[in-house]
Write a protein that holds these residues in place. Structure first.
Motif, short mmCIF file in Angstrom:
data_model
loop_
_atom_site.label_atom_id
_atom_site.label_comp_id
_atom_site.label_asym_id
_atom_site.label_seq_id
_atom_site.Cartn_x
_atom_site.Cartn_y
_atom_site.Cartn_z
N GLU A 1 -7.23 -2.37 5.95
CA GLU A 1 -8.42 -2.29 5.09
C GLU A 1 -9.45 -1.28 5.56
O GLU A 1 -10.55 -1.22 5.03
CB GLU A 1 -9.02 -3.70 4.99
CG GLU A 1 -7.95 -4.71 4.55
CD GLU A 1 -8.49 -6.03 4.08
OE1 GLU A 1 -9.30 -6.66 4.79
OE2 GLU A 1 -8.12 -6.43 2.97
N CYS B 1 -12.22 -2.42 -5.69
CA CYS B 1 -11.45 -2.73 -4.46
C CYS B 1 -12.35 -3.25 -3.34
O CYS B 1 -11.99 -3.19 -2.17
CB CYS B 1 -10.70 -1.47 -4.00
SG CYS B 1 -9.53 -0.88 -5.22
N ALA C 1 -7.01 -4.46 0.79
CA ALA C 1 -5.69 -3.82 0.69
C ALA C 1 -4.94 -4.27 -0.55
O ALA C 1 -4.31 -3.45 -1.24
CB ALA C 1 -4.87 -4.15 1.95
N THR D 1 0.84 -1.21 0.00
CA THR D 1 0.00 0.00 0.00
C THR D 1 0.87 1.25 0.00
O THR D 1 0.64 2.18 -0.76
CB THR D 1 -0.91 0.00 1.24
OG1 THR D 1 -1.63 -1.24 1.31
CG2 THR D 1 -1.89 1.15 1.20
N THR E 1 -9.95 2.99 6.85
CA THR E 1 -9.22 4.27 6.69
C THR E 1 -9.84 5.38 7.52
O THR E 1 -10.83 5.19 8.21
CB THR E 1 -9.26 4.72 5.22
OG1 THR E 1 -10.63 5.03 4.89
CG2 THR E 1 -8.71 3.68 4.29
N ALA F 1 -3.77 -1.88 -3.75
CA ALA F 1 -2.38 -1.76 -4.23
C ALA F 1 -2.32 -2.09 -5.72
O ALA F 1 -1.66 -1.39 -6.50
CB ALA F 1 -1.46 -2.68 -3.43
N ILE G 1 -2.75 3.92 7.14
CA ILE G 1 -2.84 4.54 5.81
C ILE G 1 -2.88 6.07 5.93
O ILE G 1 -2.34 6.79 5.09
CB ILE G 1 -4.04 3.96 5.04
CG1 ILE G 1 -3.76 2.50 4.70
CG2 ILE G 1 -4.35 4.78 3.79
CD1 ILE G 1 -4.95 1.74 4.17
#
Ligand SMILES: Cc1cc2nc3c(=O)[nH]c(=O)nc-3n(C[C@H](O)[C@H](O)[C@H](O)COP(=O)(O)OP(=O)(O)OC[C@H]3O[C@@H](n4cnc5c(N)ncnc54)[C@H](O)[C@@H]3O)c2cc1C
Ligand SMILES: N[C@@H](Cc1c[nH]c2cc(Cl)ccc12)C(=O)O
Length: 515
Positions: free
Chosen positions: A46, A70, A175, A12, A48, A179, A362
């Motif tokens: 996973e 995603c 995740a 990530t 945020t 990416a 993140i």
């Protein structure tokens, strides 16, 4: 000027860094990512902050561009279960406090009481989470009408610094899929990708990185090297020997075991929040993605063996855990003394990590990348840019560390050695003073960590009221002020919340419409 960057790592952090630098500098800076096929990514990460929307904005990406690819879902809060006592829960929402006659509504709530649930009495989002509601109507309008969100507004380069309002939701996403998505975004815009192992790092006489030696692609040279190699910290920690400042004394959780659990979303629904369920030696995260649950037990090796942790997690998940492979993870808790040394900047796990409670990893990557753009080095290598970057990023992770310490010091639970010991662990000196202040008046701008770390006073207030372990008094001024307007606002919150629950679609219904 710095003309070339090599990024070590394709997790990530690596692909967030590559895609953001490309969006910032276009082809004026040559960017290469080198990532191993042999060394995996951490494979978790996973949930945020709401501020991650600035990252996607900066890249010119709308939700429709990336969420379906995603496995994305909405996150309106963190639901903390069993931290005060078994069977209890409260929410930490993405929602600022209402203020009545200059006093935060939660302070009034302390004075006039309510139903006993400060979160449902003072905030709207807890009601939406309990109802598994979407934060958007089917016509895409946001439930929170304070935002003048023009759905057709051109995406533009917003950053964390422009977060002058509290956006009401963040995201959950896979995740690995994110990416991969960012890799395609970056490579599609000219970032070079090398799949290979860096097997050696050569330094020059000054101790700066001269080149990276790869197994099959020769030597890689650049003006600036970004270490996104994960906990290994192959460049910053290993090659340059930058010391690591451990947080283990105050944050003891240093292990995790994770499962990816397929679910029937139509049956289960999707609660729009991350859940953190306290356990005997840590806590279990539950992150609802569109077609699976990400879950894991974060625990302290001093109090629980890996086999026991996996058993607890499998019991927690139930029969759906059968035949699933568990991912056991060792976590290095703390930060590099400096994130930027000579011509090397560490971003992501290579630079630091404070365990995943409240999903801060993140955010710290995004903050580091934004600061790297702001303080990007010129040919004169002005040390002031580097030193300012280091101060800003160190303060951000120290602030997050303090907020997480509050969870363990403030939890009322004391039913075993793990939770009793949590009350005795050292805290930063300034934090001890602030914890004293909170007992006389709930946290505010004057009594929370003073440097930017994304958490605002209302986050600290939610923890202080929700965790139940800090003795709290309301300030005496409230005994002299007229309470009528505050009582009316508490009633208004409940009326608005009930109307939203009745009119908003479920999150499953809304997200299904995006696909
Ligand atoms: C249990 C757990 C739960 C988490 N939950 C969250 C969450 O909910 N929210 C959140 O924001 N954050 C979370 N995090 C943090 C998040 O996972 C990380 O911040 C994020 O995944 C970044 O990881 P990374 O890219 O730094 O490292 P990694 O994902 O480990 O990637 C390292 C990369 O470096 C490459 N590499 C390493 N050495 C070499 C070499 N010698 N040669 C070539 N390539 C090399 C690897 O191949 C890989 O591509 C969590 C972390 C953990 C441990
Ligand atoms: N203001 C930051 C941090 C934040 C505020 N509320 C929450 C709630 C949760 Cl669950 C995590 C993070 C945050 C932001 O809005 O992202």
């Amino acid at each position: 000027m710095t003309q070339s960057v090599v990024i070590l790592g394709g997790g990530t952090a690596g692909w967030m860094t590559a895609s953001y630098l490309r969006a910032a500098f276009a082809d004026r800076v040559d960017i290469t990512v080198v990532e191993s096929r042999r060394i995996g990514t951490i494979g978790v990460g996973e949930a945020t902050f709401s501020t991650v929307r600035h990252f996607f904005d900066y890249l010119g990406l709308s939700e429709a561009d990336w969420m379906p690819e995603c496995n994305g879902t909405y996150k309106l809060a963190v639901r903390l279960e069993n931290w005060r006592a078994p069977g209890t829960y409260f929410y930490h929402p993405f929602e600022r406090m209402r203020v009545v006659d200059g006093v935060p509504l939660t302070d009034w709530w302390q004075k006039v009481g309510g139903t006993g649930s400060f979160d449902r009495d003072c905030f709207l989002i807890p009601w939406l989470c309990d109802a598994k509601a979407s934060p958007r109507y089917l016509d895409h309008r946001l439930f929170e009408q304070d935002f003048d969100e023009d759905p057709d507004r051109p995406l533009y380069r917003t950053t964390l610094a422009e977060q002058n309002t509290q956006f009401p939701y963040a995201y959950h996403f896979d995740a690995s899929l994110l990416a991969d998505f960012l890799c395609r975004y970056a490579v599609g815009r000219g970032v070079h990708r090398i799949i290979d192992d860096v097997v050696d790092v050569r330094l020059d006489e000054r101790g700066w990185i001269d080149r990276l030696v790869t197994r099959e692609h020769g030597d890689l040279t650049a003006d600036l090297y970004v270490d996104c190699s994960g906990f290994r910290s192959r460049l910053l920690g290993d090659a340059l020997g930058e010391p690591f400042v451990s947080f283990q004394d105050s944050l003891p959780n240093d292990r995790a075991v994770a499962l990816r659990v397929p679910v029937d979303t139509a049956v289960r629904g999707i609660r729009p929040c991350t859940t953190a369920t306290a356990q005997d030696a840590g806590w279990i995260w539950t992150i609802p993605l569109y077609d699976r649950i990400g879950t894991g037990y974060v625990y302290a090796a001093d109090y629980c063996e890996p086999e026991e942790a996996e058993r607890v997690l499998r019991d927690f998940v139930g029969p759906a855990a059968a035949d699933l492979e568990a991912n056991h993870i060792r976590m290095r808790i703390g930060r590099s003394h400096r994130a930027w040394v000579n011509n090397c900047v560490g971003i992501g796990l290579s630079a630091g990590f404070v365990e995943p409670l409240q999903s801060t990893g993140i955010f710290l990557i995004q903050h580091a990348i934004e600061q790297l753009v702001r303080y990007f080095p010129g040919t004169d290598r002005d040390p002031v840019l580097r030193d300012t970057y280091n101060l800003s990023t160190a303060r951000a992770i120290e602030g997050v560390r303090e907020f997480l310490i509050l969870h363990y010091r403030g939890a009322a639970r004391a039913d075993n050695d793990y939770w009793r010991d949590a009350k005795k662990r050292p805290v930063p000196e300034d934090m001890a003073v602030r914890m004293e202040q909170w007992q006389s008046k709930l946290p505010d701008n004057d009594t929370t960590y003073p440097y930017y770390h994304a958490f605002e006073p209302y986050s600290y207030v939610c923890m202080a009221l929700g965790l139940g372990g800090i003795p709290l008094r309301h300030p005496p001024a409230l005994d002299l002020l007229d309470t009528r307007a505050a009582r009316a606002e508490l009633t208004r919150v409940r009326e608005q919340a009930r109307k939203l629950v009745d009119t908003l679609p479920s999150q499953v219904e809304y997200l299904s419409g995006l696909r």
